[in-house]
Design a protein around this motif. Structure first.
Motif, PDB file in Angstrom:
ATOM      1  N   GLU A  11      50.895  32.653   0.867  1.00 46.51           N
ATOM      2  CA  GLU A  11      51.518  33.205  -0.340  1.00 46.51           C
ATOM      3  C   GLU A  11      51.951  32.027  -1.213  1.00 46.51           C
ATOM      4  N   ARG A  12      51.626  32.065  -2.481  1.00 45.33           N
ATOM      5  CA  ARG A  12      51.901  30.955  -3.400  1.00 45.33           C
ATOM      6  C   ARG A  12      53.364  30.488  -3.356  1.00 45.33           C
ATOM      7  N   ASN A  13      54.310  31.394  -3.307  1.00 43.28           N
ATOM      8  CA  ASN A  13      55.720  31.025  -3.392  1.00 43.28           C
ATOM      9  C   ASN A  13      56.426  30.945  -2.036  1.00 43.28           C
ATOM     10  N   TYR A  14      55.695  30.994  -0.951  1.00 44.41           N
ATOM     11  CA  TYR A  14      56.289  30.930   0.386  1.00 44.41           C
ATOM     12  C   TYR A  14      56.374  29.473   0.815  1.00 44.41           C
ATOM     13  N   VAL A  65      45.060  30.654  -1.487  1.00 41.43           N
ATOM     14  CA  VAL A  65      46.426  30.872  -1.928  1.00 41.43           C
ATOM     15  C   VAL A  65      46.454  32.154  -2.744  1.00 41.43           C
ATOM     16  N   GLY A  66      47.324  33.084  -2.354  1.00 45.26           N
ATOM     17  CA  GLY A  66      47.418  34.368  -3.043  1.00 45.26           C
ATOM     18  C   GLY A  66      48.793  34.574  -3.643  1.00 45.26           C
ATOM     19  N   GLU A  67      48.898  35.627  -4.413  1.00 41.37           N
ATOM     20  CA  GLU A  67      50.167  35.951  -5.044  1.00 41.37           C
ATOM     21  C   GLU A  67      50.345  37.458  -5.056  1.00 41.37           C
ATOM     22  N   SER A  68      51.498  37.914  -4.609  1.00 38.62           N
ATOM     23  CA  SER A  68      51.841  39.342  -4.588  1.00 38.62           C
ATOM     24  C   SER A  68      50.822  40.169  -3.805  1.00 38.62           C
ATOM     25  N   ASP A  73      52.452  39.484   2.669  1.00 33.76           N
ATOM     26  CA  ASP A  73      53.914  39.528   2.760  1.00 33.76           C
ATOM     27  C   ASP A  73      54.351  40.126   4.093  1.00 33.76           C
ATOM     28  N   GLY A  77      54.012  35.780   5.019  1.00 36.91           N
ATOM     29  CA  GLY A  77      53.703  34.813   3.970  1.00 36.91           C
ATOM     30  C   GLY A  77      52.567  33.863   4.291  1.00 36.91           C
TER      31      GLY A  77
END
Length: 85
Positions: A11-14, A65-68, A73, A77
């Motif tokens: 996950e991009r923001n993890y 790399v993924g997002e949402s 999730d 992550g």
């Protein structure tokens, strides 16, 4: 270390802090007293996902790399697709 991972999904923001074993490069976001793989005491790392990505690059693992992504999730992550089990 065993070369099982074909693709690492993150996950991009993890970006959690975590632990890395100096004996075998095992990485985790939760701390145990010793590495479950080799028994060495882990050391703290600022960004466990960055460590995973660094090791993946050294082993020629594809990184996505993924997002949402709800399924990613649910897996915490980060996940891996294996070449073999």
């Amino acid at each position: 270390e065993r070369g099982q991972v074909q693709t690492l999904l993150v996950e991009r923001n993890y970006r959690p802090a975590g632990w890395r074993c100096t004996g075998c490069a095992w990485i985790a976001v939760t701390l145990g007293d010793v590495c479950p793989m080799c028994g060495t005491t882990p050391v703290p790392v600022h960004d466990a996902v960055a460590e995973l990505m660094r090791l993946a690059l050294l082993q020629n693992v594809q990184i996505e790399v993924g997002e949402s992504i709800p399924a990613l999730d649910e897996m915490g992550g980060a996940a891996a697709l294996l070449r073999y089990a």
